[in-house]
Design a protein around this motif. Structure first.
Motif, PDB file in Angstrom:
ATOM      1  N   UNK A 310     -50.853  16.695 -27.726  1.00 17.15           N
ATOM      2  CA  UNK A 310     -51.455  18.019 -27.556  1.00 17.15           C
ATOM      3  C   UNK A 310     -51.001  18.648 -26.229  1.00 17.15           C
ATOM      4  N   UNK A 311     -50.975  17.814 -25.179  1.00 17.79           N
ATOM      5  CA  UNK A 311     -50.532  18.283 -23.858  1.00 17.79           C
ATOM      6  C   UNK A 311     -49.114  18.853 -23.942  1.00 17.79           C
ATOM      7  N   UNK A 312     -48.234  18.086 -24.580  1.00 21.09           N
ATOM      8  CA  UNK A 312     -46.821  18.486 -24.657  1.00 21.09           C
ATOM      9  C   UNK A 312     -46.667  19.770 -25.481  1.00 21.09           C
ATOM     10  N   UNK A 313     -47.425  19.851 -26.580  1.00 21.72           N
ATOM     11  CA  UNK A 313     -47.327  21.038 -27.446  1.00 21.72           C
ATOM     12  C   UNK A 313     -47.867  22.283 -26.740  1.00 21.72           C
ATOM     13  N   UNK A 314     -48.997  22.139 -26.045  1.00 27.19           N
ATOM     14  CA  UNK A 314     -49.584  23.307 -25.372  1.00 27.19           C
ATOM     15  C   UNK A 314     -48.751  23.732 -24.162  1.00 27.19           C
ATOM     16  N   UNK A 315     -48.169  22.756 -23.489  1.00 27.14           N
ATOM     17  CA  UNK A 315     -47.296  23.088 -22.354  1.00 27.14           C
ATOM     18  C   UNK A 315     -46.100  23.893 -22.847  1.00 27.14           C
ATOM     19  N   UNK A 316     -45.595  23.499 -24.001  1.00 24.76           N
ATOM     20  CA  UNK A 316     -44.447  24.212 -24.577  1.00 24.76           C
ATOM     21  C   UNK A 316     -44.812  25.668 -24.856  1.00 24.76           C
ATOM     22  N   UNK A 317     -46.002  25.860 -25.404  1.00 22.05           N
ATOM     23  CA  UNK A 317     -46.448  27.239 -25.678  1.00 22.05           C
ATOM     24  C   UNK A 317     -46.575  28.032 -24.383  1.00 22.05           C
ATOM     25  N   UNK A 318     -46.870  27.323 -23.292  1.00 23.80           N
ATOM     26  CA  UNK A 318     -47.027  28.004 -22.002  1.00 23.80           C
ATOM     27  C   UNK A 318     -45.686  28.130 -21.258  1.00 23.80           C
ATOM     28  N   UNK A 319     -44.573  27.807 -21.949  1.00 26.64           N
ATOM     29  CA  UNK A 319     -43.261  28.029 -21.339  1.00 26.64           C
ATOM     30  C   UNK A 319     -42.728  26.861 -20.533  1.00 26.64           C
ATOM     31  N   UNK A 320     -43.215  25.650 -20.843  1.00 23.26           N
ATOM     32  CA  UNK A 320     -42.717  24.452 -20.147  1.00 23.26           C
ATOM     33  C   UNK A 320     -42.312  23.414 -21.193  1.00 23.26           C
ATOM     34  N   UNK A 321     -41.028  23.097 -21.244  1.00 18.30           N
ATOM     35  CA  UNK A 321     -40.552  22.204 -22.308  1.00 18.30           C
ATOM     36  C   UNK A 321     -39.845  20.984 -21.704  1.00 18.30           C
ATOM     37  N   UNK A 322     -39.604  19.989 -22.565  1.00 16.60           N
ATOM     38  CA  UNK A 322     -38.884  18.788 -22.132  1.00 16.60           C
ATOM     39  C   UNK A 322     -39.806  17.753 -21.523  1.00 16.60           C
ATOM     40  N   UNK A 323     -41.106  17.811 -21.800  1.00 15.38           N
ATOM     41  CA  UNK A 323     -42.077  16.954 -21.109  1.00 15.38           C
ATOM     42  C   UNK A 323     -42.414  15.660 -21.853  1.00 15.38           C
ATOM     43  N   UNK A 324     -41.767  15.442 -22.987  1.00 17.50           N
ATOM     44  CA  UNK A 324     -42.048  14.223 -23.748  1.00 17.50           C
ATOM     45  C   UNK A 324     -41.340  13.060 -23.065  1.00 17.50           C
ATOM     46  N   UNK A 325     -42.054  11.954 -22.873  1.00 12.50           N
ATOM     47  CA  UNK A 325     -41.440  10.765 -22.297  1.00 12.50           C
ATOM     48  C   UNK A 325     -40.335  10.249 -23.207  1.00 12.50           C
ATOM     49  N   UNK A 326     -39.436   9.432 -22.661  1.00 13.11           N
ATOM     50  CA  UNK A 326     -38.354   8.873 -23.490  1.00 13.11           C
ATOM     51  C   UNK A 326     -38.953   8.089 -24.654  1.00 13.11           C
ATOM     52  N   UNK A 327     -38.304   8.141 -25.806  1.00 14.73           N
ATOM     53  CA  UNK A 327     -38.864   7.515 -27.011  1.00 14.73           C
ATOM     54  C   UNK A 327     -39.132   6.018 -26.810  1.00 14.73           C
ATOM     55  N   UNK A 328     -38.427   5.378 -25.874  1.00 14.87           N
ATOM     56  CA  UNK A 328     -38.621   3.937 -25.675  1.00 14.87           C
ATOM     57  C   UNK A 328     -39.898   3.611 -24.898  1.00 14.87           C
ATOM     58  N   UNK A 329     -40.455   4.568 -24.161  1.00 10.63           N
ATOM     59  CA  UNK A 329     -41.648   4.278 -23.347  1.00 10.63           C
ATOM     60  C   UNK A 329     -42.854   5.174 -23.648  1.00 10.63           C
ATOM     61  N   UNK A 330     -42.624   6.310 -24.301  1.00 13.93           N
ATOM     62  CA  UNK A 330     -43.717   7.225 -24.630  1.00 13.93           C
ATOM     63  C   UNK A 330     -44.257   7.960 -23.412  1.00 13.93           C
ATOM     64  N   UNK A 331     -45.469   8.520 -23.562  1.00 14.71           N
ATOM     65  CA  UNK A 331     -46.096   9.239 -22.464  1.00 14.71           C
ATOM     66  C   UNK A 331     -45.405  10.552 -22.153  1.00 14.71           C
ATOM     67  N   UNK A 332     -45.630  11.034 -20.928  1.00 11.74           N
ATOM     68  CA  UNK A 332     -45.050  12.305 -20.492  1.00 11.74           C
ATOM     69  C   UNK A 332     -44.083  12.053 -19.343  1.00 11.74           C
ATOM     70  N   UNK A 333     -43.108  12.928 -19.243  1.00  9.49           N
ATOM     71  CA  UNK A 333     -42.148  12.847 -18.137  1.00  9.49           C
ATOM     72  C   UNK A 333     -41.696  14.245 -17.777  1.00  9.49           C
TER      73      UNK A 333
END
Ligand SMILES: *Cc1c(COP(=O)(O)O)cnc(C)c1O
Length: 360
Positions: A310-333
């Motif tokens: 939800x954090x990553x999706x809402x951040x994207x709507x607010x004009x901030x993208x690329x925040x998904x952690x690498x698929x091997x570790x998850x989380x945010x980056x």
């Protein structure tokens, strides 16, 4: 035009003024009647760019005369092979630090070519910490100590350099040119361009005279540091487009105050994000040990994977993208490289604050 704040890990954001300059010059390079990417790499237009890129890098780093700058293809990944091919010929050993995903790849390739001693292995700690500099000891006969200065996926970064009596060989791909470094400790530095310097398709190698002198003479041409150094990186066609853009980025960095300026920016940006984790300790959790938290790739977790999504999706709507952690570790980056303006980190910190209040 609507540009987002792009927190992607690489390829990643570039200075807007540089992109605009490229846009302006891409069709007709400074009145030449052709594009620079249509020009001979031995002609006057490209020759000026090639020399200016090298001079700009030398100026930014304050690089002494006894270091060579090489502009190569194959990314940082080819350097995982070129380093041992050049320096470990005849079965000589080297020390490596296994600090994360990228170091693991460097180690795997080096093991196929020479003898590798692991002087640090972070596997059990899930690569969430680094050794303290004084804890790193080299082994007998090692010709260099390999470090990955910043692990782009795990978010750990060396903040102090091991004091050893062999040259450091360092993969600086994801924190290249983001801070001042004690150059004299480094025998060889390499970096893929697409995080802190320019477009993909280019790797920079900085190699000291005495290390170059020890390189193998028995390699095929492209793999030989000696040949690239002797030919000023023009043995074959260099990657002219990424070198051109990198030259403009170097002009931008030198023109804005150089390494002290980018170093301060990196500190300010990362402090905003780690500060927000400290402000909401029950909501945001940084898995990385405090002494080695990266100022380039900031990683954190939320209380659940659903909240992370939800954090990553809402951040994207607010004009901030690329925040998904690498698929091997998850989380945010959040990757906050040299070209990320302070406003980007401020916007993200503000968003984190608001999100934690709403969902914490
Ligand atoms: C991205 C990255 C690499 C790989 O770079 P390529 O140019 O894609 O080969 C190697 N090391 C580190 C630390 C990186 O961040």
């Amino acid at each position: 035009m609507a540009r987002i704040f792009n927190f992607a890990a690489g390829p990643s954001t570039l200075p807007l003024t540089v992109l605009e300059k490229v846009q302006q010059e891409i069709v007709d390079y400074q009145g030449a009647g052709f594009s620079l990417i249509e020009a001979s790499h031995r002609g006057p237009h490209y020759s000026e760019v090639h020399a200016a890129a090298t001079a700009g890098l030398r100026k930014l780093l304050g690089l002494p005369e006894n270091y060579h700058v090489l502009w190569l293809q194959g990314g940082a990944t080819l350097q995982f092979s070129m380093v041992p091919l050049n320096l470990l010929a005849g079965g000589k050993p080297a020390d490596y630090t296994l600090t994360g995903t990228w170091a693991k790849k460097a180690v795997a390739d080096a093991k196929k070519i020479g003898k590798v001693n692991l002087v640090f292995d972070g596997t059990e700690a899930k690569f969430m910490t680094l050794p303290r500099a004084r804890e790193v000891k080299t082994s007998p006969g090692a010709v260099f100590l390999h470090l990955t200065s910043n692990e782009t996926i795990g978010g750990v970064q060396w903040q102090e350099w091991p004091a050893v009596d062999v040259p450091l060989v360092c993969d600086m791909s994801s924190d290249f040119l983001s801070r001042r470094i004690p150059l004299e400790k480094f025998g060889l530095i390499y970096a893929g361009a697409q995080k802190n310097l320019g477009p993909a398709g280019l790797a920079v190698v900085i190699i000291r005279d005495d290390v170059l002198a020890r390189c193998s003479d028995d390699l095929t041409a492209y793999l030989s540091y000696k040949i690239h150094a002797a030919e000023d990186s023009l043995y074959n066609t260099p990657p002219v487009f990424p070198i051109w853009v990198s030259r403009l980025v170097l002009d931008y960095l030198n023109g804005n105050g150089g390494l002290p300026w980018v170093e301060k920016l990196a500190e300010d940006r990362s402090r905003l994000l780690y500060g927000m984790m400290d402000k909401h300790p029950d909501f945001y959790r940084c898995p990385v040990a405090a002494h080695c938290r990266s100022k380039m790739n900031v990683v954190w977790r939320l209380p659940s994977e659903d909240l992370e999504k939800q954090f990553i999706a809402e951040a994207k709507k607010a004009g901030m993208d690329g925040l998904k952690g690498h698929r091997s570790v998850g989380g945010c980056r959040a990757s906050i490289y040299n070209a990320m303006p302070l406003e980007g980190a401020q916007a993200l910190a503000g968003f984190m604050d608001e999100f934690a209040r709403k969902h914490g």
